[in-house]
Design an enzyme around this catalytic site. Structure first.
Site, PDB file in Angstrom:
ATOM      1  CB  SER A 216      -0.989  -0.005   1.161  1.00 12.42           C
ATOM      2  OG  SER A 216      -0.353  -0.412   2.327  1.00 12.42           O
TER       3      SER A 216
ATOM      4  CE  LYS B 221       5.732   6.649   8.734  1.00 11.81           C
ATOM      5  NZ  LYS B 221       4.369   7.207   8.722  1.00 11.81           N
TER       6      LYS B 221
ATOM      7  N   GLY C 102       5.808  10.850   8.337  1.00 10.47           N
ATOM      8  CA  GLY C 102       4.787  11.871   8.592  1.00 10.47           C
ATOM      9  C   GLY C 102       3.418  11.223   8.676  1.00 10.47           C
TER      10      GLY C 102
ATOM     11  CB  ALA D 282      -1.126   3.967   2.029  1.00 11.71           C
TER      12      ALA D 282
ATOM     13  CE  LYS E 192       3.347   5.786  12.614  1.00 12.20           C
ATOM     14  NZ  LYS E 192       2.360   5.028  11.871  1.00 12.20           N
TER      15      LYS E 192
ATOM     16  CG  ASP F  58       3.041   9.030  11.473  1.00 18.25           C
ATOM     17  OD1 ASP F  58       1.897   8.713  11.117  1.00 18.25           O
ATOM     18  OD2 ASP F  58       4.060   8.387  11.159  1.00 18.25           O
TER      19      ASP F  58
ATOM     20  CG  ASN G  88       1.216  -0.296  13.710  1.00 16.23           C
ATOM     21  OD1 ASN G  88       1.841  -1.280  14.078  1.00 16.23           O
ATOM     22  ND2 ASN G  88       1.581   0.444  12.681  1.00 16.23           N
TER      23      ASN G  88
HETATM   24  N1  LIG Z   1       0.579   1.818   4.513  1.00 17.99           N
HETATM   25  C1  LIG Z   1       0.812   3.002   5.036  1.00 17.99           C
HETATM   26  O1  LIG Z   1      -0.123   3.810   5.230  1.00 17.99           O
HETATM   27  C2  LIG Z   1       2.197   3.398   5.397  1.00 17.99           C
HETATM   28  C3  LIG Z   1       3.191   2.462   5.560  1.00 17.99           C
HETATM   29  N2  LIG Z   1       4.458   2.867   5.901  1.00 17.99           N
HETATM   30  C4  LIG Z   1       5.526   1.896   6.055  1.00 17.99           C
HETATM   31  O2  LIG Z   1       5.819   1.326   4.774  1.00 17.99           O
HETATM   32  C5  LIG Z   1       6.429   0.043   4.953  1.00 17.99           C
HETATM   33  C6  LIG Z   1       5.765  -0.929   3.988  1.00 17.99           C
HETATM   34  O3  LIG Z   1       4.443  -1.092   4.432  1.00 17.99           O
HETATM   35  P1  LIG Z   1       3.168  -1.209   3.508  1.00 17.99           P
HETATM   36  O4  LIG Z   1       3.428  -0.903   2.103  1.00 17.99           O
HETATM   37  O5  LIG Z   1       2.111  -0.440   4.181  1.00 17.99           O
HETATM   38  O6  LIG Z   1       2.905  -2.784   3.694  1.00 17.99           O
HETATM   39  P2  LIG Z   1       1.879  -3.689   2.945  1.00 17.99           P
HETATM   40  O7  LIG Z   1       1.576  -4.784   3.885  1.00 17.99           O
HETATM   41  O8  LIG Z   1       0.786  -2.893   2.377  1.00 17.99           O
HETATM   42  O9  LIG Z   1       2.752  -4.262   1.718  1.00 17.99           O
HETATM   43  C7  LIG Z   1       3.929  -4.975   1.940  1.00 17.99           C
HETATM   44  C8  LIG Z   1       4.663  -5.119   0.622  1.00 17.99           C
HETATM   45  O10 LIG Z   1       5.920  -5.737   0.864  1.00 17.99           O
HETATM   46  C9  LIG Z   1       5.983  -6.966   0.152  1.00 17.99           C
HETATM   47  N3  LIG Z   1       6.730  -7.928   0.928  1.00 17.99           N
HETATM   48  C10 LIG Z   1       6.329  -8.658   1.997  1.00 17.99           C
HETATM   49  N4  LIG Z   1       7.331  -9.429   2.444  1.00 17.99           N
HETATM   50  C11 LIG Z   1       8.388  -9.183   1.624  1.00 17.99           C
HETATM   51  C12 LIG Z   1       9.690  -9.686   1.549  1.00 17.99           C
HETATM   52  N5  LIG Z   1      10.153 -10.595   2.413  1.00 17.99           N
HETATM   53  N6  LIG Z   1      10.501  -9.207   0.577  1.00 17.99           N
HETATM   54  C13 LIG Z   1      10.057  -8.295  -0.318  1.00 17.99           C
HETATM   55  N7  LIG Z   1       8.820  -7.797  -0.297  1.00 17.99           N
HETATM   56  C14 LIG Z   1       8.002  -8.236   0.662  1.00 17.99           C
HETATM   57  C15 LIG Z   1       4.547  -7.382  -0.093  1.00 17.99           C
HETATM   58  O11 LIG Z   1       4.520  -8.222  -1.203  1.00 17.99           O
HETATM   59  P3  LIG Z   1       3.333  -9.300  -1.415  1.00 17.99           P
HETATM   60  O12 LIG Z   1       2.143  -8.502  -1.817  1.00 17.99           O
HETATM   61  O13 LIG Z   1       3.877 -10.155  -2.493  1.00 17.99           O
HETATM   62  O14 LIG Z   1       3.150 -10.014  -0.104  1.00 17.99           O
HETATM   63  C16 LIG Z   1       3.929  -6.013  -0.361  1.00 17.99           C
HETATM   64  O15 LIG Z   1       4.238  -5.580  -1.659  1.00 17.99           O
HETATM   65  C17 LIG Z   1       6.238  -0.311   6.432  1.00 17.99           C
HETATM   66  O16 LIG Z   1       7.456  -0.099   7.104  1.00 17.99           O
HETATM   67  C18 LIG Z   1       5.202   0.703   6.919  1.00 17.99           C
HETATM   68  O17 LIG Z   1       5.364   1.040   8.291  1.00 17.99           O
HETATM   69  C19 LIG Z   1       4.768   4.180   6.080  1.00 17.99           C
HETATM   70  C20 LIG Z   1       3.814   5.151   5.915  1.00 17.99           C
HETATM   71  C21 LIG Z   1       2.451   4.838   5.560  1.00 17.99           C
HETATM   72  O1  LIG Z   2       2.457   5.139   9.115  1.00 21.61           O
HETATM   73  C1  LIG Z   2       1.284   5.229   8.839  1.00 21.61           C
HETATM   74  C2  LIG Z   2       0.576   6.516   8.770  1.00 21.61           C
HETATM   75  O2  LIG Z   2       1.470   7.593   8.820  1.00 21.61           O
HETATM   76  C3  LIG Z   2       0.502   4.003   8.617  1.00 21.61           C
HETATM   77  O3  LIG Z   2       0.215   3.450   9.844  1.00 21.61           O
HETATM   78  P1  LIG Z   2      -0.102   1.900   9.958  1.00 21.61           P
HETATM   79  O4  LIG Z   2       1.169   1.180   9.535  1.00 21.61           O
HETATM   80  O5  LIG Z   2      -0.482   1.678  11.371  1.00 21.61           O
HETATM   81  O6  LIG Z   2      -1.217   1.620   8.991  1.00 21.61           O
END
Ligand SMILES: NC(=O)C1=CN([C@@H]2O[C@H](COP(=O)(O)OP(=O)(O)OC[C@H]3O[C@@H](n4cnc5c(N)ncnc54)[C@H](OP(=O)(O)O)[C@@H]3O)[C@@H](O)[C@H]2O)C=CC1
Ligand SMILES: O=C(CO)COP(=O)(O)O
Length: 381
Positions: free
Chosen positions: A24, A120, A150, A154, A205, A258, A270
């Site tokens: 995401s 994060k 921040g 997503a 956070k 955040d 979370n």
């Molecule tokens: N979502 C949000 O609102 C926000 C998230 N973040 C941070 O972004 C980071 C990513 O989170 P987010 O995108 O939300 O997570 P999601 O759960 O939405 O997506 C995870 C992604 O990582 C892939 N993945 C999982 N395991 C592995 C692995 N071992 N190697 C490579 N790729 C892998 C998944 O692939 P597959 O689909 O194939 O499983 C998927 O594409 C986290 O640290 C989160 O804290 C920061 C700000 C906002």
């Molecule tokens: O970092 C985020 C918003 O800033 C997303 O929070 P969550 O990982 O808890 O969905």
């Protein structure tokens, strides 16, 4: 394209960027960059997801209902994603970053491109922040590394609801370059050079958001949540400052901003994980039910270890860990009270102005020492 998007496409026109991780946040950040004018190639580990993004301009699993920009494409081949990239963004779950970097390293051997962490979490085994893991595994100049953090839920951003973030790097030049790319009519990037504070804001956070979810799940109301958020910010600040952050960073978008977004929103994973714990599900059931990454669950133990090493008390985070471990009834969680001591305490912090041996005093002492030594040995990330 909306009017706001059109207004700022000139910012990063034609810049070639790679985003590693198509969940995401990776996909949303790819959209932010593309709407700012960049040519974006996403790397997804599953070929079918890469194909959906590249051809249908959709990521229906992670961002249902969102149309992605034409300037976004995707591949499941890392080498193709990185080919010619002038900036590289990383957005995989924190616990998988190191293994992914091992695959990236040979492909980035001749690259000078800034590497930007969107993650994060801290690494469970080492307690390292993501920028530290990047520096170790890529063996690159820390000035090339930046982090983004921040109030950035997503799905809201993918719907182009306006928000802001902080881009932090040891190098002002790197932070500026990334902020110019990660900017459009609905997303504004500020800059700072406090990598530690910016990263820890995002990590900590999450832990407070789990606590909020727990009390929500139990059925407690707004007083409890407001108390936890307020006291949680004190814990976040004490911890981050004791580990080298600037206190003002925790008052900004990467800290308070955040914290508010994540604690308030049902979109937060979370927060959701916490709510399930509060409703009585055990840790394993919660993990099974979560479809997406909830970084806080893996960061709890290493953060508490770092806190103990730095002599920082984190009573709310300790309670979250106890609930997770099944050693505390979720109904007993409280906007704690810092110690079980009967002596009334100053509100700010057990470690700050009101105390004698705490994080703020140590931070001032560190600044004073650096000043005395003419800036030599100043803490760099
Ligand atoms: N979502 C949000 O609102 C926000 C998230 N973040 C941070 O972004 C980071 C990513 O989170 P987010 O995108 O939300 O997570 P999601 O759960 O939405 O997506 C995870 C992604 O990582 C892939 N993945 C999982 N395991 C592995 C692995 N071992 N190697 C490579 N790729 C892998 C998944 O692939 P597959 O689909 O194939 O499983 C998927 O594409 C986290 O640290 C989160 O804290 C920061 C700000 C906002
Ligand atoms: O970092 C985020 C918003 O800033 C997303 O929070 P969550 O990982 O808890 O969905």
């Amino acid at each position: 394209m909306t009017r706001r998007t059109a207004l700022s496409r000139r910012e990063a026109s034609g810049l070639r960027v790679a985003v590693i991780g198509a969940g995401s946040w990776g996909t949303t950040f790819g959209k932010i960059l593309a709407d700012g004018g960049a040519q974006v190639t996403m790397w997804a580990r599953r070929p079918e997801l890469a194909q959906e993004i590249a051809e249908a301009k959709r990521n229906s699993q992670y961002l249902p209902g969102i149309n992605l920009p034409r300037a976004m494409t995707a591949t499941h081949q890392l080498a193709l994603a990185l080919d010619g990239a002038e900036q590289v963004y990383l957005s995989v779950p924190s616990q998988s970053l190191r293994e992914n970097l091992k695959a990236l390293r040979p492909l980035l051997a001749d690259s000078e491109a800034p590497v930007v962490s969107l993650m994060k979490g801290v690494e469970r085994r080492t307690g390292l922040r993501m920028s530290q893991v990047i520096e170790q595994e890529l063996r690159c100049d820390p000035d090339r590394i930046a982090v983004a953090s921040g109030p950035n839920l997503a799905l809201e951003i993918a719907r182009e609801q306006p928000t802001a973030a902080v881009i932090a790097s040891n190098s002002q030049e790197t932070a500026d370059a990334v902020a110019r790319a990660a900017r459009n009519g609905y997303f504004r990037s500020f800059v700072n050079t406090d990598v530690i504070g910016t990263e820890f804001g995002g990590v900590l956070k999450n832990l407070i958001a789990v606590a909020i979810g727990i009390v929500d799940g139990v059925g407690y109301g707004e007083n409890t949540k407001a108390s936890i958020i307020t006291r949680g910010l004190v814990e976040m600040t004490d911890f981050a400052v004791a580990n080298g952050a600037q206190p003002e960073t925790l008052q900004g978008l990467a800290g308070l901003g955040d914290l508010i977004a994540t604690c308030q929103s049902p979109l937060s994973r979370n927060n959701t994980a916490g709510r399930l714990l509060g409703q009585g599900y055990g840790y394993q059931d919660v993990v099974k039910q979560m479809q997406q990454t909830a970084e806080g669950l893996a960061s709890l133990a290493p953060v508490l270890q770092l806190a103990r090493a730095a002599g920082v008390e984190m009573p709310i985070v300790e309670q979250v860990k106890m609930v997770l471990d099944g050693t505390m009834d979720p109904r007993d969680i409280a906007p704690h009270l810092t110690t079980d001591d009967d002596t009334p305490q100053g509100e700010r912090t057990q470690n700050g102005q009101a105390g004698s041996g705490g994080a703020l005093r140590r931070a001032f002492q560190r600044a004073f020492d650096q000043f005395r030594h003419g800036g030599r040995g100043a803490a760099r990330d």
